[in-house]
Design a protein around this motif. Structure first.
Motif, PDB file in Angstrom:
ATOM      1  N   PHE A 160      28.841 -48.443 -33.653  1.00 48.29           N
ATOM      2  CA  PHE A 160      27.502 -47.420 -33.517  1.00 48.29           C
ATOM      3  C   PHE A 160      27.177 -47.940 -34.172  1.00 48.29           C
ATOM      4  O   PHE A 160      26.828 -47.659 -36.048  1.00 48.29           O
ATOM      5  N   ASP A 161      25.445 -47.956 -34.291  1.00 46.62           N
ATOM      6  CA  ASP A 161      24.394 -47.696 -35.260  1.00 46.62           C
ATOM      7  C   ASP A 161      24.363 -46.246 -35.486  1.00 46.62           C
ATOM      8  O   ASP A 161      24.300 -46.037 -37.206  1.00 46.62           O
ATOM      9  N   HIS A 162      25.015 -44.995 -34.736  1.00 47.09           N
ATOM     10  CA  HIS A 162      25.161 -43.561 -36.122  1.00 47.09           C
ATOM     11  C   HIS A 162      26.115 -42.744 -34.850  1.00 47.09           C
ATOM     12  O   HIS A 162      26.696 -43.829 -33.889  1.00 47.09           O
ATOM     13  N   VAL A 163      26.992 -42.138 -35.802  1.00 44.29           N
ATOM     14  CA  VAL A 163      28.009 -41.612 -35.002  1.00 44.29           C
ATOM     15  C   VAL A 163      27.690 -39.559 -35.094  1.00 44.29           C
ATOM     16  O   VAL A 163      26.980 -39.337 -36.533  1.00 44.29           O
ATOM     17  N   VAL A 164      27.234 -38.948 -34.446  1.00 41.10           N
ATOM     18  CA  VAL A 164      27.585 -37.904 -34.155  1.00 41.10           C
ATOM     19  C   VAL A 164      28.354 -37.053 -33.818  1.00 41.10           C
ATOM     20  O   VAL A 164      29.542 -37.058 -32.879  1.00 41.10           O
ATOM     21  N   VAL A 165      28.832 -36.126 -34.630  1.00 38.49           N
ATOM     22  CA  VAL A 165      29.778 -34.887 -34.017  1.00 38.49           C
ATOM     23  C   VAL A 165      30.013 -33.626 -33.863  1.00 38.49           C
ATOM     24  O   VAL A 165      28.726 -33.273 -33.853  1.00 38.49           O
ATOM     25  N   ASN A 166      29.668 -33.995 -32.550  1.00 42.09           N
ATOM     26  CA  ASN A 166      29.974 -32.168 -31.268  1.00 42.09           C
ATOM     27  C   ASN A 166      30.747 -31.605 -31.892  1.00 42.09           C
ATOM     28  O   ASN A 166      31.448 -30.745 -30.995  1.00 42.09           O
ATOM     29  N   ASP A 167      30.844 -30.668 -32.847  1.00 38.83           N
ATOM     30  CA  ASP A 167      30.949 -29.486 -33.018  1.00 38.83           C
ATOM     31  C   ASP A 167      30.132 -28.173 -33.030  1.00 38.83           C
ATOM     32  O   ASP A 167      31.124 -27.724 -33.018  1.00 38.83           O
ATOM     33  N   GLU A 168      29.094 -28.311 -32.544  1.00 38.87           N
ATOM     34  CA  GLU A 168      28.452 -27.421 -32.123  1.00 38.87           C
ATOM     35  C   GLU A 168      27.204 -28.480 -30.985  1.00 38.87           C
ATOM     36  O   GLU A 168      26.682 -28.931 -32.049  1.00 38.87           O
ATOM     37  N   LEU A 169      26.995 -27.806 -30.240  1.00 35.19           N
ATOM     38  CA  LEU A 169      26.392 -28.051 -29.118  1.00 35.19           C
ATOM     39  C   LEU A 169      24.772 -28.337 -29.445  1.00 35.19           C
ATOM     40  O   LEU A 169      23.877 -29.532 -29.415  1.00 35.19           O
ATOM     41  N   ASP A 170      23.854 -27.236 -30.312  1.00 32.36           N
ATOM     42  CA  ASP A 170      22.875 -27.671 -30.319  1.00 32.36           C
ATOM     43  C   ASP A 170      22.517 -28.293 -31.333  1.00 32.36           C
ATOM     44  O   ASP A 170      21.723 -29.346 -31.322  1.00 32.36           O
ATOM     45  N   ALA A 171      23.306 -28.098 -32.422  1.00 26.72           N
ATOM     46  CA  ALA A 171      23.225 -29.312 -33.439  1.00 26.72           C
ATOM     47  C   ALA A 171      23.749 -30.305 -33.151  1.00 26.72           C
ATOM     48  O   ALA A 171      22.241 -31.609 -33.983  1.00 26.72           O
ATOM     49  N   ALA A 172      24.793 -31.258 -31.924  1.00 20.73           N
ATOM     50  CA  ALA A 172      24.913 -32.568 -32.146  1.00 20.73           C
ATOM     51  C   ALA A 172      22.745 -32.813 -31.501  1.00 20.73           C
ATOM     52  O   ALA A 172      22.805 -34.103 -31.378  1.00 20.73           O
ATOM     53  N   VAL A 173      22.539 -32.136 -29.797  1.00 19.61           N
ATOM     54  CA  VAL A 173      21.602 -32.372 -29.516  1.00 19.61           C
ATOM     55  C   VAL A 173      20.375 -32.740 -30.468  1.00 19.61           C
ATOM     56  O   VAL A 173      19.184 -33.557 -30.360  1.00 19.61           O
ATOM     57  N   ARG A 174      20.272 -31.725 -31.886  1.00 22.15           N
ATOM     58  CA  ARG A 174      18.562 -32.195 -32.130  1.00 22.15           C
ATOM     59  C   ARG A 174      19.769 -33.460 -33.864  1.00 22.15           C
ATOM     60  O   ARG A 174      18.368 -34.119 -33.982  1.00 22.15           O
ATOM     61  N   ASP A 175      20.673 -34.009 -33.618  1.00 27.09           N
ATOM     62  CA  ASP A 175      21.203 -35.020 -34.252  1.00 27.09           C
ATOM     63  C   ASP A 175      20.943 -36.101 -33.361  1.00 27.09           C
ATOM     64  O   ASP A 175      20.217 -37.289 -34.546  1.00 27.09           O
ATOM     65  N   VAL A 176      21.334 -36.514 -32.233  1.00 29.23           N
ATOM     66  CA  VAL A 176      20.666 -37.480 -31.165  1.00 29.23           C
ATOM     67  C   VAL A 176      19.320 -37.010 -31.005  1.00 29.23           C
ATOM     68  O   VAL A 176      18.245 -38.207 -31.198  1.00 29.23           O
ATOM     69  N   ASN A 177      18.204 -36.293 -30.983  1.00 35.90           N
ATOM     70  CA  ASN A 177      16.792 -36.452 -30.950  1.00 35.90           C
ATOM     71  C   ASN A 177      16.500 -36.492 -32.367  1.00 35.90           C
ATOM     72  O   ASN A 177      15.339 -37.485 -31.748  1.00 35.90           O
ATOM     73  N   ALA A 178      16.933 -37.005 -33.636  1.00 36.34           N
ATOM     74  CA  ALA A 178      16.839 -36.843 -34.767  1.00 36.34           C
ATOM     75  C   ALA A 178      16.107 -38.714 -34.813  1.00 36.34           C
ATOM     76  O   ALA A 178      15.524 -39.421 -34.687  1.00 36.34           O
ATOM     77  N   VAL A 179      17.629 -38.982 -33.892  1.00 39.98           N
ATOM     78  CA  VAL A 179      17.809 -40.773 -33.795  1.00 39.98           C
ATOM     79  C   VAL A 179      16.640 -41.306 -32.422  1.00 39.98           C
ATOM     80  O   VAL A 179      15.979 -41.959 -33.532  1.00 39.98           O
ATOM     81  N   LEU A 180      16.058 -40.442 -31.888  1.00 39.19           N
ATOM     82  CA  LEU A 180      15.045 -40.516 -30.664  1.00 39.19           C
ATOM     83  C   LEU A 180      13.972 -40.641 -31.271  1.00 39.19           C
ATOM     84  O   LEU A 180      12.816 -41.626 -31.715  1.00 39.19           O
ATOM     85  N   GLU A 181      13.011 -39.988 -32.777  1.00 35.49           N
ATOM     86  CA  GLU A 181      12.267 -39.380 -33.188  1.00 35.49           C
ATOM     87  C   GLU A 181      12.300 -40.770 -35.020  1.00 35.49           C
ATOM     88  O   GLU A 181      11.348 -40.859 -35.299  1.00 35.49           O
ATOM     89  N   GLY A 182      13.469 -40.844 -34.718  1.00 33.62           N
ATOM     90  CA  GLY A 182      13.136 -42.236 -35.938  1.00 33.62           C
ATOM     91  C   GLY A 182      13.881 -41.743 -37.741  1.00 33.62           C
ATOM     92  O   GLY A 182      13.499 -42.058 -38.410  1.00 33.62           O
ATOM     93  N   ARG A 183      14.329 -40.040 -37.109  1.00 32.94           N
ATOM     94  CA  ARG A 183      13.795 -39.891 -38.460  1.00 32.94           C
ATOM     95  C   ARG A 183      16.076 -39.143 -38.196  1.00 32.94           C
ATOM     96  O   ARG A 183      16.149 -38.410 -38.508  1.00 32.94           O
ATOM     97  N   VAL A 184      16.381 -40.985 -38.991  1.00 36.58           N
ATOM     98  CA  VAL A 184      17.752 -40.595 -39.008  1.00 36.58           C
ATOM     99  C   VAL A 184      18.465 -39.704 -40.125  1.00 36.58           C
ATOM    100  O   VAL A 184      19.624 -39.453 -40.797  1.00 36.58           O
ATOM    101  N   HIS A 185      17.014 -39.610 -40.856  1.00 31.78           N
ATOM    102  CA  HIS A 185      17.436 -39.030 -42.658  1.00 31.78           C
ATOM    103  C   HIS A 185      17.856 -37.654 -41.805  1.00 31.78           C
ATOM    104  O   HIS A 185      19.067 -36.528 -42.848  1.00 31.78           O
ATOM    105  N   ALA A 186      17.461 -36.993 -41.148  1.00 33.58           N
ATOM    106  CA  ALA A 186      18.207 -35.585 -40.954  1.00 33.58           C
ATOM    107  C   ALA A 186      19.532 -35.510 -40.016  1.00 33.58           C
ATOM    108  O   ALA A 186      19.396 -34.664 -39.807  1.00 33.58           O
TER     109      ALA A 186
END
Length: 221
Positions: A160-186
């Motif tokens: 996969f292009d990116h891997v997100v660990v869902n250890d804390e739901l809100d943080a995981a949502v922010r990670d995936v949202n960053a992918v949508l916004e093109g901020r993969v550095h975040a």
């Protein structure tokens, strides 16, 4: 902002569907691809919202008509993505979230090359077991089958292009949202993928071995 289909894949119980719902709630430019499936609804699931629940003969007619951009048989049931969702999102300039298994993700990768793929990992194998058992919607045999499938699914994370660990739901949502916004550095960093995948697989295998031993002890095997 250029939009694209975003594929979320994960083993059962890792939380990808919850993440997809949270993203849709917080963003007005995201559509959710509602998969078709032949499995029965779980408590609280609604037809046309969570899935399009269809009998197998209707699902096979959809395949024959070319109405599905991908489909696969997983956990004993058929799942597929209606082609109309991908076409409509592209035409309207919207992001499309696809909550699909790794088999479907591979097919989407070939059919929709502009799609971005994110794999959701649970924080541990123990957490995945607890989530699946805690659902209470399936018998032990089905849970064990999902865990056995998870061993293979988790091993595909490196595809996969990116891997997100869902250890804390809100943080995981922010990670995936960053992918949508093109901020993969975040994206939050995680331990080396090979190591975390190995640990998760080890814990799942230990649980499955213990279940087999318990079944033998009680005469169920």
């Amino acid at each position: 902002m250029k939009t694209f289909p975003l594929v979320l894949s994960a083993p059962s119980g890792a939380g990808k569907t919850t993440i997809a719902r949270r993203l849709r709630e917080r963003r007005g430019d995201v559509d959710f691809s509602v998969s078709a499936t032949t499995r029965l609804p779980r408590p609280g699931e609604r037809d046309g919202v969570d899935y399009h629940f269809v009998p197998e003969d209707e699902f096979r007619r959809m395949i024959a008509a070319g109405a599905l951009i991908e489909w696969a048989q997983v956990h004993g049931a058929f799942y597929g993505t209606p082609r109309s969702y991908v076409d409509d999102a592209a035409r309207n300039g919207r992001f499309l979230l696809l909550d699909i298994d790794v088999q479907g993700a591979r097919l989407i990768r070939n059919a929709v090359p502009e799609a971005v793929h994110v794999f959701i990992l649970p924080p541990s194998g123990r957490a995945l077991v607890q989530r699946l058992v805690g659902r209470g919607s399936e018998d032990d045999a089905r849970v064990q089958r999902r865990l056995r499938n998870a061993l293979d699914e988790i091993g595909t994370a490196s595809e996969f292009d990116h891997v997100v660990v869902n250890d804390e739901l809100d943080a995981a949502v922010r990670d995936v949202n960053a992918v949508l916004e093109g901020r993969v550095h975040a994206l939050r960093p995680h331990p080396p993928l090979e190591g975390i995948v190995g640990e998760i697989r080890f814990e799942i295998e230990r649980h499955l071995d213990a279940s087999v031993a318990d079944g033998r002890a009680t005469g169920q095997l």
